[in-house]
Design a protein around this motif. Structure first.
Motif, PDB file in Angstrom:
ATOM      1  N   THR A 207       0.830  -1.206   0.000  1.00  0.00           N
ATOM      2  CA  THR A 207       0.000   0.000   0.000  1.00  0.00           C
ATOM      3  C   THR A 207       0.864   1.257   0.000  1.00  0.00           C
ATOM      4  OG1 THR A 207      -0.097   0.134   2.417  1.00  0.00           O
ATOM      5  CG2 THR A 207      -1.739  -1.266   1.313  1.00  0.00           C
TER       6      THR A 207
ATOM      7  N   ARG B 256       0.530   3.635   2.022  1.00  0.00           N
ATOM      8  CA  ARG B 256       0.843   3.917   3.425  1.00  0.00           C
ATOM      9  C   ARG B 256       2.119   3.197   3.845  1.00  0.00           C
ATOM     10  NH1 ARG B 256       0.969   1.614   7.930  1.00  0.00           N
ATOM     11  NH2 ARG B 256       0.165  -0.339   7.066  1.00  0.00           N
TER      12      ARG B 256
ATOM     13  N   ASP C 176       5.138   4.952   2.176  1.00  0.00           N
ATOM     14  CA  ASP C 176       5.379   6.242   2.817  1.00  0.00           C
ATOM     15  C   ASP C 176       5.989   6.052   4.209  1.00  0.00           C
ATOM     16  OD1 ASP C 176       4.955   9.222   2.810  1.00  0.00           O
ATOM     17  OD2 ASP C 176       3.751   8.713   4.572  1.00  0.00           O
ATOM     18  N   GLU C 177       5.506   5.066   4.940  1.00  0.00           N
ATOM     19  CA  GLU C 177       6.030   4.816   6.284  1.00  0.00           C
ATOM     20  C   GLU C 177       7.483   4.373   6.217  1.00  0.00           C
ATOM     21  OE1 GLU C 177       4.809   2.456  10.403  1.00  0.00           O
ATOM     22  OE2 GLU C 177       3.554   2.297   8.608  1.00  0.00           O
TER      23      GLU C 177
END
Length: 214
Positions: free
Chosen positions: A107, A109, A112-113
């Motif tokens: 994902t 997310r 990005d994390e």
């Protein structure tokens, strides 16, 4: 300011990474085309965060990656790849190298994390790759799966130094079809790069030394 070195030769994923990196304050982006350029960039900034598609970049094998980390121990690495072999993951997870593992099927997310945690020197492993790592003991002794005649033919073409596009044109096949065969070959042999696949095939007698170009 932290430098992101984007070593991803896939246009779509590279542009997506650039968009995510641009959303992180006090960072800059340098696009990297090959290993030679990567070494030069790390010489300029030894603390850079390297985001690399290991399976498509011009690494020969895991040793190439580990040697670069030993040479630039202050750098941080994020492997952002579509598929990583079991053998590769066994070796990487056994090392103390600060490295994050993110699947291109993950994902936004997760990606990005991983980027944000890398700025703090923290490791991140996405859900898909973590599941693969946790299942390694069960799959370690799985039976060998032979290559199909078509896969052996394509492996010979790879050994001759031909690209996926060239192989597809010669076989009157689509790029997607040949690329799927290539992925299946790598998955069955549990390798990530053409160099590793050819070396395995030579040892196993799947191709003759006269076929080997590289």
């Amino acid at each position: 300011m932290t430098t992101f070195l984007l070593a991803d030769n896939q246009d779509i994923s590279r542009e997506g990474l650039k968009s995510l990196c641009n959303g992180i304050p006090d960072t800059r982006i340098v696009e990297i085309a090959n290993k030679h350029d990567l070494i030069g960039a790390l010489q300029q900034d030894t603390r850079a965060v390297v985001v690399v598609d290991y399976t498509l970049f011009d690494f020969n094998d895991a040793s190439d990656l580990l040697i670069l980390h030993q040479r630039f121990p202050l750098s941080y690495w994020i492997l952002f790849s579509e598929e990583l072999s079991d053998n590769f993951l066994r070796r990487i997870t056994a090392e103390s190298m600060p490295i994050s593992l993110v699947s291109k099927s993950g994902t936004l997310r997760e990606i990005d994390e991983a980027l944000r945690l890398a700025l703090r020197g923290e490791r991140y492993v996405c859900r898909l790759i973590m599941e693969q790592i946790l299942s390694l003991p069960q799959r370690q002794n799985k039976p060998h799966v032979s290559l199909t005649p078509t896969e052996v033919e394509i492996l010979r073409e790879i050994a001759l130094g031909k690209t996926t596009k060239e192989i597809a044109a010669e076989r009157n096949s689509s790029f997607h079809t040949v690329n799927t065969h290539r992925k299946n070959i790598f998955r069955k042999l549990e390798v990530n790069t053409a160099y590793e696949a050819i070396r395995y095939a030579l040892r196993a007698g799947l191709i003759d030394t006269t076929d080997y170009y590289i």
